[in-house]
Design an enzyme around this catalytic site. Sequence first.
Site, PDB file in Angstrom:
ATOM      1  N   GLY A  37     -96.767-116.517  65.241  1.00 43.90           N
ATOM      2  CA  GLY A  37     -97.413-116.251  66.524  1.00 43.90           C
ATOM      3  C   GLY A  37     -98.717-117.045  66.605  1.00 43.90           C
TER       4      GLY A  37
ATOM      5  N   LYS B 247    -102.766-106.301  58.156  1.00 43.98           N
ATOM      6  CA  LYS B 247    -103.484-105.120  57.663  1.00 43.98           C
ATOM      7  C   LYS B 247    -102.552-104.060  57.062  1.00 43.98           C
ATOM      8  CE  LYS B 247    -105.451-104.629  61.797  1.00 43.98           C
ATOM      9  NZ  LYS B 247    -105.397-105.934  62.476  1.00 43.98           N
TER      10      LYS B 247
ATOM     11  N   GLY C 171    -111.972-110.682  60.899  1.00 45.23           N
ATOM     12  CA  GLY C 171    -111.713-112.090  61.211  1.00 45.23           C
ATOM     13  C   GLY C 171    -112.444-113.068  60.318  1.00 45.23           C
TER      14      GLY C 171
ATOM     15  N   GLU D  72    -104.822-105.133  74.616  1.00 41.59           N
ATOM     16  CA  GLU D  72    -103.373-105.116  74.855  1.00 41.59           C
ATOM     17  C   GLU D  72    -103.076-104.293  76.111  1.00 41.59           C
ATOM     18  OE1 GLU D  72    -101.162-106.551  72.632  1.00 41.59           O
ATOM     19  OE2 GLU D  72    -102.848-107.214  71.404  1.00 41.59           O
TER      20      GLU D  72
ATOM     21  N   LYS E 104    -109.101-100.848  59.003  1.00 44.51           N
ATOM     22  CA  LYS E 104    -109.970-101.805  58.297  1.00 44.51           C
ATOM     23  C   LYS E 104    -110.878-101.075  57.300  1.00 44.51           C
ATOM     24  CE  LYS E 104    -109.666-104.989  62.181  1.00 44.51           C
ATOM     25  NZ  LYS E 104    -110.230-105.246  63.529  1.00 44.51           N
TER      26      LYS E 104
END
Lengths: 326, 326
Positions: free
Chosen positions: A9, A109, A138, A194, A209
């Site tokens: 992707g 993750k 990131g 999203e 995270k």
Amino acid sequence: MRIAIIGFGAVGQGLARVLADTGFTVTAVADSRSACINKDGLDLPEVLARKEESGLCGSAGIGIADILSSGAFDILVEVSPTNAETGEPALSTIRSALAMGKHVVTSNKGPIACAYHELKALADINGVMLGYEATVAGAVPIVSGLRHGLAGNTVRSLHGILNGTCNYILTRMRDEGLTYPQALQEARDLGYAEADPTYDVKGIDAAIKLVILANTLLGMDIRLSDVDITGIDSITLEALSLAESEGATIRLIGEILPERNQVRVSPRVIPLDHPLVVDGTLNAISVCCDLAGPVTFIGKGAGPYPTASAILADLNFIRDSYDRGA
Amino acid sequence: MRIAIIGFGAVGQGLARVLADTGFTVTAVADSRSACINKDGLDLPEVLARKEESGLCGSAGIGIADILSSGAFDILVEVSPTNAETGEPALSTIRSALAMGKHVVTSNKGPIACAYHELKALADINGVMLGYEATVAGAVPIVSGLRHGLAGNTVRSLHGILNGTCNYILTRMRDEGLTYPQALQEARDLGYAEADPTYDVKGIDAAIKLVILANTLLGMDIRLSDVDITGIDSITLEALSLAESEGATIRLIGEILPERNQVRVSPRVIPLDHPLVVDGTLNAISVCCDLAGPVTFIGKGAGPYPTASAILADLNFIRDSYDRGA
């Protein structure tokens, strides 16, 4: 070193674009419906063009199992979408690669949050490395920062802005007086949120995270269900105004207190001049250490190139380590 | 691994205190007038007590040359005071250790600013490592951050607050309306500024750190005389007020633009919400990278324990690398 990219992707394609001049050779690529393998190295511009035109990176007749059984790679780069509940199918792919004595680097993750201790043990037994810098914040080098730059410190607490979507929404509510639904719609329009934003705005992404940081770097062993989570979806402009009148604002803060075994995500009032008050989609993490004192890292938490930066850091570290050992 | 500590002021003593439970064995310590060596490991509390009582860490009859010729160490830790002009006497000590095939870790800016390329080549020839995280920005893991966490990026620019004394003075002038002489006197009273503050307030200390970052991490080859330097000693309250009226303040900013081969230190007007506006004696460094985008690191720039944190990071990295190689 030869690389197999699993997942093609935005992140996989971004990585393929930046690997051109790095001395790494990509020998295999798989997306969810196809794959391609060339033991001498793929023509990446051709693979990228094929993906662009047809939606497939290679032949529909082959897949991840063929890449694994080819053995034609030194490092498996797993960048498929996260499944936070089971880590699958990435978890099984990563297990297989480590058991074959291949290094693994991932931005996924799920497997790290679900099964880090098992995967790390498997990597150690097989004498290979497991890189996951890209799973948290990131481009912000927090994994390397805690593992190397602050090695020898005991971390007393960690506080972080770990979800760029939430931070964008709260920044826009504060700066422009948008309501939560308005700011969320804007984040959707810009591609930061999203269509179903639950995962972000309910604090689940930030919590995953925290699980990764807690288990991999802070000596803990927790699951997602151990994290006390409150999202940002009931923050009002009135609450923000009240904070503002005190020289503060509201941000979604992830917190780890290792000595109390406490991990939580919640909206918190913080002073406007606090280093964690960062704008827009930025991420920020502050750790309080016994020797170093407070150390803060700020940077882009998402996007194909920031994620590629974190993956490249792991790839280079593996190459440098083996150059030194050889 | 066995460590020899050269230099036993605040940094050396701080390091000796924190090395207790780390698995490293200190076999030799030298200050400017004495030394002690024990191949099986020194009794560090005893050495610290002797230094406290007599001002000497060991016997006046022995010194650095005896430590070097004993060969009873794997890593030389050089933490004596900086000589920015020649790097000596530390430069010669470090050269000797590297030539003997010993790793070197240092907080001493002189040798790294004056002779990094020569020392790195010597380390490579002898198959050993040269750690210098502690030379720039104390506990802030900027060397490891650029070398590992952001490996694979091209750094387009670097901007930093690299001198805590100047930042303290400018913070106090802004926050309390102190004049420059008043704020400088306060910094002296608190031990943040030396009796002769020239080195700090004229921007020389920040410039030396820029030389280190430029030469060791940004592919440059410059000297201190190549840095365009302006200090903070002529900043007035009027200038600060003017900046404040624009939502900004004045800070001493170090800047590296690698593509233009440009390095300078100067007071700059920056917006109050900029991540480099940090309080008091903190240091902060922002790098702008091609893949990662902007990344900022903030933390304590000085002090025995923050410096020990950086030295420990290098020591652990050397140990981990050789564990992996072995």
